[in-house]
Scaffold this active site. Structure first.
Site, mmCIF file in Angstrom:
data_model
loop_
_atom_site.group_PDB
_atom_site.id
_atom_site.type_symbol
_atom_site.label_atom_id
_atom_site.label_comp_id
_atom_site.label_asym_id
_atom_site.label_seq_id
_atom_site.Cartn_x
_atom_site.Cartn_y
_atom_site.Cartn_z
ATOM 1 N N ASP A 76 47.386 42.211 41.784
ATOM 2 C CA ASP A 76 47.497 40.757 42.001
ATOM 3 C C ASP A 76 48.916 40.337 42.370
ATOM 4 O O ASP A 76 49.168 39.174 42.671
ATOM 5 C CB ASP A 76 47.128 39.988 40.719
ATOM 6 C CG ASP A 76 45.666 40.102 40.369
ATOM 7 O OD1 ASP A 76 44.850 40.282 41.284
ATOM 8 O OD2 ASP A 76 45.339 40.002 39.173
ATOM 9 N N GLU A 119 44.669 40.897 29.736
ATOM 10 C CA GLU A 119 45.384 40.158 30.789
ATOM 11 C C GLU A 119 45.456 38.717 30.298
ATOM 12 O O GLU A 119 44.443 38.017 30.232
ATOM 13 C CB GLU A 119 44.627 40.231 32.117
ATOM 14 C CG GLU A 119 45.468 39.673 33.255
ATOM 15 C CD GLU A 119 44.660 39.107 34.418
ATOM 16 O OE1 GLU A 119 45.233 38.923 35.485
ATOM 17 O OE2 GLU A 119 43.456 38.850 34.257
ATOM 18 N N ASN A 127 34.607 59.860 51.800
ATOM 19 C CA ASN A 127 33.507 60.008 52.763
ATOM 20 C C ASN A 127 33.775 59.286 54.086
ATOM 21 O O ASN A 127 32.856 59.053 54.861
ATOM 22 C CB ASN A 127 32.173 59.560 52.152
ATOM 23 C CG ASN A 127 32.212 58.092 51.735
ATOM 24 O OD1 ASN A 127 33.272 57.450 51.795
ATOM 25 N ND2 ASN A 127 31.080 57.561 51.329
ATOM 26 N N ASP A 129 34.339 56.198 55.036
ATOM 27 C CA ASP A 129 33.610 54.986 55.435
ATOM 28 C C ASP A 129 34.527 53.758 55.429
ATOM 29 O O ASP A 129 34.084 52.622 55.579
ATOM 30 C CB ASP A 129 32.394 54.747 54.529
ATOM 31 C CG ASP A 129 32.796 54.485 53.077
ATOM 32 O OD1 ASP A 129 34.013 54.557 52.751
ATOM 33 O OD2 ASP A 129 31.904 54.196 52.255
ATOM 34 N N ASP A 158 39.654 57.616 50.301
ATOM 35 C CA ASP A 158 38.303 57.454 50.853
ATOM 36 C C ASP A 158 37.750 58.831 51.218
ATOM 37 O O ASP A 158 38.036 59.350 52.294
ATOM 38 C CB ASP A 158 38.420 56.521 52.075
ATOM 39 C CG ASP A 158 37.150 56.433 52.892
ATOM 40 O OD1 ASP A 158 36.085 56.846 52.386
ATOM 41 O OD2 ASP A 158 37.225 55.924 54.036
ATOM 42 N N ASP A 162 40.020 41.440 31.547
ATOM 43 C CA ASP A 162 40.373 40.467 32.585
ATOM 44 C C ASP A 162 40.421 39.040 32.019
ATOM 45 O O ASP A 162 39.512 38.621 31.296
ATOM 46 C CB ASP A 162 39.280 40.565 33.661
ATOM 47 C CG ASP A 162 39.622 39.853 34.938
ATOM 48 O OD1 ASP A 162 40.578 40.277 35.594
ATOM 49 O OD2 ASP A 162 38.932 38.873 35.278
HETATM 50 C C1 GLC Z 1 42.227 38.729 37.157
HETATM 51 C C2 GLC Z 1 42.202 39.855 38.147
HETATM 52 C C3 GLC Z 1 42.124 39.267 39.533
HETATM 53 C C4 GLC Z 1 40.853 38.473 39.640
HETATM 54 C C5 GLC Z 1 40.754 37.415 38.542
HETATM 55 C C6 GLC Z 1 39.369 36.867 38.413
HETATM 56 O O1 GLC Z 1 43.367 37.944 37.267
HETATM 57 O O2 GLC Z 1 43.316 40.665 37.973
HETATM 58 O O3 GLC Z 1 42.183 40.247 40.525
HETATM 59 O O4 GLC Z 1 40.777 37.841 40.888
HETATM 60 O O5 GLC Z 1 41.070 37.961 37.283
HETATM 61 O O6 GLC Z 1 38.517 37.830 37.868
#
Ligand code: GLC
Length: 551
Positions: free
Chosen positions: A327, A258, A28, A30, A26, A205
């Site tokens: 995750d 993924e 700045n 915040d 981080d 994703d």
């Molecule tokens: C994937 C991401 C996860 C997210 C999900 C919905 O599994 O890694 O973090 O919540 O997709 O986008």
């Protein structure tokens, strides 16, 4: 069909480092990590040997799912910085020979995206068909699917009788409709925008769920009910191949998917048809959860971890190897020992990670042995998936106090565990910032030496060990390209070989707190390339000992 242009497969043997921007650095003060913070740590990453950075989403977002709910694909979330900051990151990384991979979240947008807002406001909007709006008729919901985070996958549209929209994740993440040509074009435009900026590739994703073949009821299942209508559908293969033909074949880029619920044959289909270049296998990541309901914990056994990993190693053309991410809980907490053998077990897991065949993914903090942050309270919980699961659990087990349910969920499921701020040094907030309250608490064990600062000068540290492994992999053709042959696997230890031409490397890993009988005497000590413990016993592999040696 057009002739397929051969792209470079430069991504294959790279060391890829995942940054969860909220928690990295981080700049700045915040309370939220940001792009300038990442830039300030590029020299650290270069020194570690990182060649590619995968950035979890930094696009504009209301952050209900911490960026996996995008409200504008063409702007940067102001908490992370500006588009100029992002351009600067690409350039600064390039100067250090590091390439940037972005997260591409296209199964859904945020409900705040103007596509969805317009679709809500005007039934005749063209954006209505960008999503799945359906009338439930006489039923409670349009179908019986449930969300990946538990509960129904449909949310009522305000002020429209019987009308619902589909969301496979939270209700703030409506699913896009890939039957619509314009949705495909919108996604291609987003990818082109970032590729033209110099982004190297995308981590896609939940990509094998994007195409819903039908909206019929699913077979009864506790999780993923409806999955047979949207997981690995022919339509998804076609959309991904379209991306390749229309756009991606023209760039030196790569896509990593993924992809949960995937067989090895299906994985190869994505790869061989140029739909994805590689992907993440999921079964091993569920190895310490009950099969029908993985949010319930079961005892960790080495065989359960390694069986799916070895299957994919042997069957899938190119795997993306990982042990943790934003995750998943921290691997040293799950599969190692955070008390007596913290260092040894983190190192033994690192040997596994680097010696397997495929692209190696390190999640921020893994290289210093960061552990789960388990001291959090129900009030501090940030993770939307845990919030959803707690709501569902409360409905099902109304007789159990909420706090108790949270405790059970927290021991296994809470994604906050791996999202606590990166531990840089011993100063306030572990050097994540200058003292402002971080968005998620810092793990107190930074005061016990789990920091970059403390580990960087300690020759026996986990960080130094990661560096050695990076250099071992980067300089070894066998580790990069060799075949893998599994020799032995039990719940006590495993042995595998990597072979290229007539050269061979042997890997032995004990992932238990006990020593296991193995005739180490047969190993020529001169040929040992790396070991997670410094002492040897001629008959035993010591607790969490992992040895790599040339044969
Ligand atoms: C994937 C991401 C996860 C997210 C999900 C919905 O599994 O890694 O973090 O919540 O997709 O986008």
């Amino acid at each position: 069909m057009d002739q397929v242009k051969k792209r470079s497969d430069d991504f294959k043997n790279k060391i890829i480092y995942q940054i969860y921007p909220l928690s990295f650095c981080d700049s700045n003060n915040d309370g939220y990590g940001d792009i300038q913070g990442i830039i300030s740590k590029l020299d650290y990453l270069k020194d570690l040997g990182v060649q590619i950075i995968w950035l979890s989403p930094i696009y504009k977002s209301p952050m209900f799912d911490n960026g996996y709910d995008i409200s504008d694909y063409y702007s940067i979330n102001p908490i992370f910085g500006t588009m100029e900051d992002f351009d600067c990151l690409i350039n600064e990384a390039k100067k250090r020979d590091i390439r940037i991979v972005m997260d591409l979240v296209i199964n859904h947008t945020s409900d705040q995206h103007y596509f969805f807002q317009d679709a809500l406001k005007d039934k005749n909007s063209k954006y209505r068909d960008y999503y799945y709006f359906r009338n439930a008729g006489k039923r409670k919901y349009p179908n019986n699917w449930n969300s990946a985070f538990t509960g129904p996958a449909w949310e009522k549209v305000p002020n429209e009788d019987g009308m619902f929209y589909l969301h496979l994740y939270t209700k703030q993440q409506p699913d896009l409709n890939f039957h619509n040509e314009e949705v495909i074009k919108e996604v291609e435009n987003v990818m082109k925008f970032y590729l033209d900026k110099g982004v190297y590739g995308f981590r896609c994703d939940v990509i094998n769920q994007i195409y819903k073949t039908s909206l019929k009821n699913g077979k009864f299942r506790i999780l993923n009910r409806g999955g047979e209508h949207y997981i690995n559908q022919e339509g998804t293969h076609k959309v991904l191949r379209r991306f390749y033909d229309d756009l991606l074949s023209k760039y030196d880029t790569f896509l990593v998917g993924e992809t949960s619920n995937l067989t090895t044959d299906e994985a190869n289909k994505y790869i061989r048809n140029h739909e994805l270049d590689t992907m993440f296998e999921f079964e091993h990541a569920m190895c310490d959860g009950v099969k029908w309901f993985p949010i319930i914990k079961k005892k960790f056994k080495m065989k359960n971890l390694l069986k799916p990993i070895y299957l994919w190693q042997n069957k899938v053309d190119w795997v993306s190897v990982y042990l943790e991410n934003h995750d998943q809980r921290r691997s040293v907490t799950r599969f190692g020992d955070t008390k007596k053998y913290h260092k040894e077990s983190a190192k033994a897991l690192a040997v596994l990670l680097f010696l397997l065949k495929g692209s190696t993914y390190v999640y921020q903090g893994q290289e210093i042995g960061m552990t789960d942050y388990t001291d959090n309270t129900m009030e501090e919980m940030d993770d939307c998936a845990t919030k959803y699961a707690l709501q569902t659990a409360k409905k099902l087990f109304f007789f159990i106090p909420k706090r108790k349910l949270f405790k059970i969920l927290n021991s296994m499921y809470n994604r906050d565990h791996a999202r606590s701020p990166m531990q840089w040094d011993c100063s306030v907030n572990a050097g994540f910032n200058q003292g402002a309250k971080p968005w998620l608490k810092v793990n107190k064990n930074y005061m016990n030496g789990i920091t970059v600062e403390q580990e960087k000068d300690d020759p026996n540290s986990i960080l130094k060990f990661y560096k050695k492994l990076v250099s071992l992999k980067t300089n070894s053709e066998i580790i990069k390209k060799g075949d893998i042959k599994v020799i032995f696997l039990s719940n006590k230890y495993t042995e595998f070989e990597r072979c290229l031409d007539d050269k061979k490397i042997c890997v032995l890993i004990n992932l238990t707190k006990k020593k296991v009988k193995y005739p180490i005497a047969n190993i020529n000590k001169e040929k040992i390339l790396i070991s997670s413990v410094e002492t040897y016993d001629d008959k035993y592999l010591l607790p969490y000992q992992a040895i790599v040696y040339e044969v």
